[in-house]
Enzyme design. Structure first.
Site, PDB file in Angstrom:
ATOM      1  N   LYS A 252       0.837  -1.201   0.000  1.00 20.22           N
ATOM      2  CA  LYS A 252       0.000   0.000   0.000  1.00 20.22           C
ATOM      3  C   LYS A 252       0.872   1.250   0.000  1.00 20.22           C
ATOM      4  O   LYS A 252       0.682   2.157  -0.832  1.00 20.22           O
ATOM      5  CB  LYS A 252      -0.928   0.014   1.226  1.00 20.22           C
ATOM      6  CG  LYS A 252      -1.896   1.192   1.228  1.00 20.22           C
ATOM      7  CD  LYS A 252      -2.596   1.346   2.568  1.00 20.22           C
ATOM      8  CE  LYS A 252      -1.736   2.125   3.531  1.00 20.22           C
ATOM      9  NZ  LYS A 252      -2.454   2.546   4.756  1.00 20.22           N
TER      10      LYS A 252
ATOM     11  N   ASP B 204      -6.538   0.853   0.916  1.00 18.90           N
ATOM     12  CA  ASP B 204      -6.632   1.139   2.349  1.00 18.90           C
ATOM     13  C   ASP B 204      -8.005   0.693   2.839  1.00 18.90           C
ATOM     14  O   ASP B 204      -8.764   0.041   2.115  1.00 18.90           O
ATOM     15  CB  ASP B 204      -6.357   2.618   2.628  1.00 18.90           C
ATOM     16  CG  ASP B 204      -7.449   3.533   2.092  1.00 18.90           C
ATOM     17  OD1 ASP B 204      -8.385   3.048   1.425  1.00 18.90           O
ATOM     18  OD2 ASP B 204      -7.376   4.750   2.350  1.00 18.90           O
TER      19      ASP B 204
END
Length: 313
Positions: free
Chosen positions: A184, A202
């Site tokens: 991420k 997320d």
């Protein structure tokens, strides 16, 4: 001479059920008719309800139909959020990398309020790698988990200094080797500091793509793979921003503002949140609700107010 025809036998009949004590025959008949009418009405209502349920049951959506709906959602979000952007303040790849690591388990706003002092003290990887841990912990304390984050920042800064000449690498396989950096964080840095397309999964992104029935996967890596197969690579970075913007402003985790959602007709989960338009509008956040966003230094085209500095809320 006896007749050859047999006498017609009398019809056998069961005795009528006795009515209630003191009830006349007519009253008993009327009561029985009422009971039968109620039973018939109940049967009809049940049948109608089942038929209505059958009519309303949505048809299974084909993969092609889902892809078309997903891409239309992206186009609609592009019109709603033409100014979508990363909500972390940064001036270079190193600052974005550090800010993204700090953003774990806290808000971008809190990170943005904390990083000015951090970068004033440690402007380069070399400076940060030489930091006294206790002093760094005190600076980043507002972001939470400050001891673990300090360890990660010291480690990644030392790695940048020793292995990459003090520069943030522009490849995912190099970024994920740095302490505290996962896919991420790497995709955030690649997409926004290097222009390399990436999907940032997320909590907001994962929640919305499941609500929209793009996937039912929970694992972020699997979610990333599924969504990457729906959209062309050129859309990945901006899609991530648009979805996160929508999740923070309208499609909230606990009470989504369904009645104020511009993509409600495309959402199979419509109705999970507030559907009354007036009540839904009161749930809107950030610029959608007339409040400051997450960045202290937002882009020039951002329509909301800059966020306040630390201690000025």
């Amino acid at each position: 001479m006896p007749s050859s025809s047999s006498p017609t036998p009398e019809k056998s009949s069961k005795p009528d059920k006795p009515g209630k004590p003191g009830e006349s025959g007519k009253a008993a008949t009327a009561r029985k008719a009422t009971t039968e009418r109620k039973a018939t009405t109940a049967r009809k209502a049940t049948t109608a309800g089942k038929a209505a349920t059958a009519r309303k049951a949505p048809k299974a959506e084909s993969h092609l139909a889902m892809v078309r709906r997903a891409r239309r959602i992206n186009r609609e979000l592009a019109e709603v959020y033409p100014y979508a952007h990363p909500e972390l303040d940064f001036r270079n790849p190193f600052e974005l990398l550090v800010a993204t690591v700090l953003s774990a388990q806290t808000t971008d706003l809190r990170v943005n309020q904390t990083t000015p002092a951090l970068f004033a003290a440690y402007p380069t990887p070399e400076d940060m790698a030489a930091a006294v841990p206790e002093e760094m912990e005190e600076i980043i304390r507002p972001t939470g988990f400050f001891r673990a984050k300090t360890k990660s920042l010291l480690g990644l800064s030392a790695a940048l200094r020793d292995e990459f000449g003090g520069e943030v690498p522009g490849r995912l396989e190099d970024l994920v080797k740095l302490p505290g950096v996962g896919r991420k964080t790497a995709n955030v840095v690649l997409g926004n500091a290097f222009g390399v397309p990436g999907i940032t999964v997320d909590t907001h992104f994962g929640r919305l793509v499941r609500r929209w029935k793009w996937t039912d996967e929970e694992d972020p890596v699997k979610v990333e793979a599924v969504v990457a197969g729906i959209f062309p690579k050129s859309e990945w970075t901006m899609l991530s921003h648009r979805v996160v913007f929508h999740g923070r402003r309208i499609c909230h985790a606990r009470k989504p503002a369904c009645g104020a959602c511009p993509i409600a007709p495309l959402c199979p989960s419509y109705g999970e949140g507030e559907t009354d338009p007036e009540k839904a509008r009161k749930l809107l956040k950030y610029e959608m609700g007339g409040y400051p966003g997450q960045r202290l230094s937002p882009p020039a085209d951002y329509p909301g107010k800059p966020a306040p500095a630390l201690g000025a809320e």
